[in-house]
Design an enzyme around this catalytic site. Structure first.
Site, PDB file in Angstrom:
ATOM      1  N   ARG A  15       6.880 -11.259   4.023  1.00  0.00           N
ATOM      2  CA  ARG A  15       5.967 -12.169   4.354  1.00  0.00           C
ATOM      3  C   ARG A  15       5.119 -12.418   3.487  1.00  0.00           C
ATOM      4  NH1 ARG A  15       4.130 -10.975   9.308  1.00  0.00           N
ATOM      5  NH2 ARG A  15       5.345  -9.191   9.562  1.00  0.00           N
ATOM      6  N   LYS A  22       3.570  -5.450  -2.391  1.00  0.00           N
ATOM      7  CA  LYS A  22       2.677  -5.889  -1.281  1.00  0.00           C
ATOM      8  C   LYS A  22       2.186  -5.113  -1.184  1.00  0.00           C
ATOM      9  CE  LYS A  22       2.927  -5.067   3.825  1.00  0.00           C
ATOM     10  NZ  LYS A  22       3.379  -5.470   5.286  1.00  0.00           N
ATOM     11  N   GLN A  73      11.247   6.876  -1.192  1.00  0.00           N
ATOM     12  CA  GLN A  73      12.561   6.246   0.160  1.00  0.00           C
ATOM     13  C   GLN A  73      13.271   5.023  -0.596  1.00  0.00           C
ATOM     14  OE1 GLN A  73      10.987   4.097   2.817  1.00  0.00           O
ATOM     15  NE2 GLN A  73      12.082   5.448   4.648  1.00  0.00           N
ATOM     16  N   THR A  79       9.646   3.975   9.665  1.00  0.00           N
ATOM     17  CA  THR A  79       8.485   5.014   9.475  1.00  0.00           C
ATOM     18  C   THR A  79       8.768   6.587  10.064  1.00  0.00           C
ATOM     19  OG1 THR A  79       7.698   4.682  11.586  1.00  0.00           O
ATOM     20  CG2 THR A  79       6.454   2.773   9.824  1.00  0.00           C
ATOM     21  N   GLY A 137       2.915  -1.282  18.883  1.00  0.00           N
ATOM     22  CA  GLY A 137       4.010  -0.249  19.532  1.00  0.00           C
ATOM     23  C   GLY A 137       2.768  -0.515  20.697  1.00  0.00           C
ATOM     24  N   LYS A 350     -23.068 -14.679 -28.196  1.00  0.00           N
ATOM     25  CA  LYS A 350     -21.307 -14.283 -27.948  1.00  0.00           C
ATOM     26  C   LYS A 350     -21.623 -12.358 -29.040  1.00  0.00           C
ATOM     27  CE  LYS A 350     -18.421 -13.404 -30.928  1.00  0.00           C
ATOM     28  NZ  LYS A 350     -17.260 -13.126 -32.445  1.00  0.00           N
ATOM     29  N   ALA A 379     -32.720 -27.109 -30.499  1.00  0.00           N
ATOM     30  CA  ALA A 379     -30.897 -28.251 -29.817  1.00  0.00           C
ATOM     31  C   ALA A 379     -30.094 -28.111 -30.641  1.00  0.00           C
ATOM     32  CB  ALA A 379     -31.210 -28.779 -29.165  1.00  0.00           C
TER      33      ALA A 379
HETATM   34  C1  UD1 Z   1       4.407   0.143  12.936  1.00  0.00           C
HETATM   35  C2  UD1 Z   1       4.698   1.546  14.155  1.00  0.00           C
HETATM   36  C3  UD1 Z   1       3.825   0.451  15.501  1.00  0.00           C
HETATM   37  C4  UD1 Z   1       2.584  -0.090  15.249  1.00  0.00           C
HETATM   38  C5  UD1 Z   1       2.591  -0.514  13.960  1.00  0.00           C
HETATM   39  C6  UD1 Z   1       0.955  -1.105  13.969  1.00  0.00           C
HETATM   40  C7  UD1 Z   1       6.501   2.533  14.153  1.00  0.00           C
HETATM   41  C8  UD1 Z   1       7.930   2.732  14.766  1.00  0.00           C
HETATM   42  N1  UD1 Z   1       5.803   1.839  14.559  1.00  0.00           N
HETATM   43  O1  UD1 Z   1       5.229  -0.963  13.618  1.00  0.00           O
HETATM   44  O2  UD1 Z   1       4.497   1.414  16.740  1.00  0.00           O
HETATM   45  O3  UD1 Z   1       2.036  -0.240  16.845  1.00  0.00           O
HETATM   46  O4  UD1 Z   1       3.491   0.245  12.822  1.00  0.00           O
HETATM   47  O5  UD1 Z   1       1.109  -1.645  12.452  1.00  0.00           O
HETATM   48  O6  UD1 Z   1       5.837   3.728  13.493  1.00  0.00           O
HETATM   49  N2  UD1 Z   1       7.744   1.600   6.120  1.00  0.00           N
HETATM   50  C9  UD1 Z   1       7.558   2.215   5.221  1.00  0.00           C
HETATM   51  N3  UD1 Z   1       9.110   2.877   4.984  1.00  0.00           N
HETATM   52  C10 UD1 Z   1       9.955   2.331   5.973  1.00  0.00           C
HETATM   53  C11 UD1 Z   1       9.699   1.622   7.273  1.00  0.00           C
HETATM   54  C12 UD1 Z   1       7.767   1.594   6.560  1.00  0.00           C
HETATM   55  O7  UD1 Z   1       6.648   3.145   4.111  1.00  0.00           O
HETATM   56  O8  UD1 Z   1      11.249   2.607   5.647  1.00  0.00           O
HETATM   57  C13 UD1 Z   1       5.857   1.782   6.167  1.00  0.00           C
HETATM   58  C14 UD1 Z   1       6.036  -0.257   5.271  1.00  0.00           C
HETATM   59  O9  UD1 Z   1       5.556  -0.437   4.255  1.00  0.00           O
HETATM   60  C15 UD1 Z   1       4.514  -0.263   6.046  1.00  0.00           C
HETATM   61  C16 UD1 Z   1       4.623   0.777   7.631  1.00  0.00           C
HETATM   62  O10 UD1 Z   1       5.029   1.888   6.682  1.00  0.00           O
HETATM   63  O11 UD1 Z   1       3.096  -0.196   5.766  1.00  0.00           O
HETATM   64  C17 UD1 Z   1       4.297   0.374   8.725  1.00  0.00           C
HETATM   65  O12 UD1 Z   1       5.609  -0.345   9.245  1.00  0.00           O
HETATM   66  P1  UD1 Z   1       6.724  -1.137   9.872  1.00  0.00           P
HETATM   67  O13 UD1 Z   1       7.626  -1.684   9.163  1.00  0.00           O
HETATM   68  O14 UD1 Z   1       5.096  -2.993   9.336  1.00  0.00           O
HETATM   69  O15 UD1 Z   1       6.541  -1.227  10.941  1.00  0.00           O
HETATM   70  P2  UD1 Z   1       5.555  -1.835  12.193  1.00  0.00           P
HETATM   71  O16 UD1 Z   1       6.627  -2.440  13.237  1.00  0.00           O
HETATM   72  O17 UD1 Z   1       4.501  -2.236  11.840  1.00  0.00           O
END
Ligand code: UD1
Ligand code: CA
Length: 457
Positions: A15, A22, A73, A79, A137, A350, A379
């Site tokens: 986004r 990002k 990863q 996460t 969450g 400068k 001037a």
């Molecule tokens: C996550 C939480 C949610 C919480 C929210 C807060 C989980 C399953 N959910 O959701 O409960 O309310 O954050 O913002 O954890 N990332 C990785 N690798 C991955 C997936 C994600 O490095 O495979 C990183 C992303 O770059 C990001 C962060 O983890 O910085 C959060 O991931 P994102 O997918 O945005 O989680 P949410 O769906 O927002």
């Protein structure tokens, strides 16, 4: 206790609609990742692991100066999956702190409070009650005891669960050995087909762990960046915090909402800063410094009682006490102004030293020059320092007076107390105490007539 921090930074950030990963977008000229890294570097006995994926090589380069352990990863499967990549490197006895690279404004104090609640039998979770919890969450608590039971993701939540206003920030602290055990038990049977880190809460409860919760002082601390609107919002939040810090140190800011500091600013007493002033890099302001509107100041040291009028651009320069700059002046790198100097409008300086009490008040270019004390530069004076290939120095000794519209063709020296007649092109050194001028004598042509328009044939 030993601490292991895991910063999740693998996401693409679709986004943001940008080629740049990002986490490399910045707030106050500092990448989101560096904000989070610097925060965790403030914790003692800490080993920092950063999980990267999108733009991994580019991301690594930006923190090449830091002691961090990079973990790739390759596929972003959630996460929980991200933290699993670090599992092999987590010391059983260490406390593990999970942070997110796109949540840049978290405060050290909040982390310290969170860590103080975590121990061998307690997982500490940062949660908060939200006016609009959509997307977060939700924290599911036992109806009677109020104890946390599990976290349900928005996409998996029932209508009743969606009404819960307590949201998960994702930030948590837990003992290494317990975390490793639960990570190995995660599955992806959920609406998103992802390995959710949040599922460890229910596993912890099943193992008899307490879940302790604490909240940040403000919601801004845990806001994440997913698009340019959120980035801009957090930039303003951060800038306002810096502005408020400076006001607490006694600085008068005409409008704290129109102030930007992208770096460090040291201030003396009774400093006044008008609107739309931008500071970059490392800057130092003495006592009683006044800065007018719309100035851009980078890596500058400004002495006591200096007045900088509107619309000046200053970079890598030193301004001596009691000097007055601007409006519309430009001090370029390696400019050193001694005390009581005056640099006026449309003047560019400068790589030059301007001595005590000297004045360059209007429309001049002074480059690669050494200007003595009490010199007056009229001037439109230009130091011609460049022959198209090489640069040369101009020396103007103490007390010299340079008439308006003079060109000083470097290398050249103007002697002590010398005077240069207006409109001169000076190509040779000029003696002390004498008037030197190089223009033709003024003549008047009698009986001269202006040309008249020829009649058309
Ligand atoms: C996550 C939480 C949610 C919480 C929210 C807060 C989980 C399953 N959910 O959701 O409960 O309310 O954050 O913002 O954890 N990332 C990785 N690798 C991955 C997936 C994600 O490095 O495979 C990183 C992303 O770059 C990001 C962060 O983890 O910085 C959060 O991931 P994102 O997918 O945005 O989680 P949410 O769906 O927002
Ligand atoms: Ca998110």
């Amino acid at each position: 206790m030993n601490l292991t921090t895991i910063i999740l930074a693998a996401g693409k950030g679709t986004r943001m609609r940008s080629q740049l990963p990002k986490v490399l977008h910045s707030i106050s000229h500092k990448s989101l990742l560096r904000h989070v890294h610097d925060l965790s570097a403030g914790l003692e006995n800490n080993v920092i692991h950063i999980v990267i994926g999108h733009g991994a090589e580019q991301v690594k380069k930006t923190l090449a100066d830091s002691m961090v352990n990079w973990i790739e990863q390759t596929q972003q499967l959630g996460t929980g999956h991200a933290v699993q990549q670090v599992s092999g490197q987590i010391d059983d006895n260490s406390m593990v702190l999970i942070l997110y690279s796109d949540v840049p404004l978290l405060k050290l104090k909040t982390l310290q409070t969170l860590l103080s609640k975590a121990n061998e039998k307690t997982l500490a979770l940062l949660t908060l009650n939200l006016a609009n919890p959509t997307g977060y969450g939700r924290i599911v608590r036992d109806g009677c005891s109020g104890k946390v039971l599990r976290i349900v993701e928005e996409k998996d939540a029932t209508e009743i669960e969606k009404k819960i206003v307590e949201g998960n920030t994702g930030i948590l602290a837990v003992q290494g050995n317990a975390l490793k055990k639960w990570l190995s038990q995660l599955d992806n049977n959920n609406a998103q087909g992802e390995y959710y880190l949040t599922d460890i809460i229910a596993l912890a409860v099943a193992d008899g762990f307490e879940i302790a919760t604490t909240s940040p002082q403000t919601e801004d601390e845990v806001l994440g960046v997913n698009d340019k609107l959120q980035l801009a919002h957090l930039e303003r939040v951060y800038q306002l915090q810096q502005a408020q810090n400076l006001m607490k140190q006694g600085v008068t800011l005409r409008d704290p909402n129109r102030f930007d500091l992208r770096g460090l600013l040291e201030v003396g007493e009774d400093v006044e800063i008008d609107v739309n002033v931008i500071f970059e890099g490392e800057n130092r302001l003495g006592n009683n410094v006044k800065i007018g509107a719309n100035c851009s100041i980078k890596n500058a040291t400004i002495g006591d009682n200096v007045i900088i009028l509107e619309n000046c651009v200053i970079e890598n320069a030193v301004v001596g006490v009691n000097s007055r700059i601007g409006p519309f002046a430009r001090l370029r790198p390696e400019t050193v102004l001694a005390s009581e100097t005056h640099i006026g409008n449309f003047v560019e300086i400068k790589k030059s030293v301007i001595g005590q009490g000297s004045k360059v008040n209007h429309l001049s270019y002074i480059g690669d020059s050494l200007v003595g004390k009490k010199v007056n530069i009229g001037a439109g004076t230009i130091t011609c320092n460049y022959d198209g290939v090489n640069k040369f120095q101009t020396i103007i000794e103490d007390g010299a007076f340079i008439g308006s519209d003079t060109q000083l063709v470097a290398p050249v020296t103007v002697g002590k107390n010398a005077t240069i007649g207006a409109g001169s092109t000076i190509t040779k050194d000029t003696p002390d105490n004498q008037l030197t001028l190089s223009r033709g004598k003024q003549i008047s042509v009698p009986n001269w007539q202006r040309p008249v328009k020829k009649e058309k044939l």
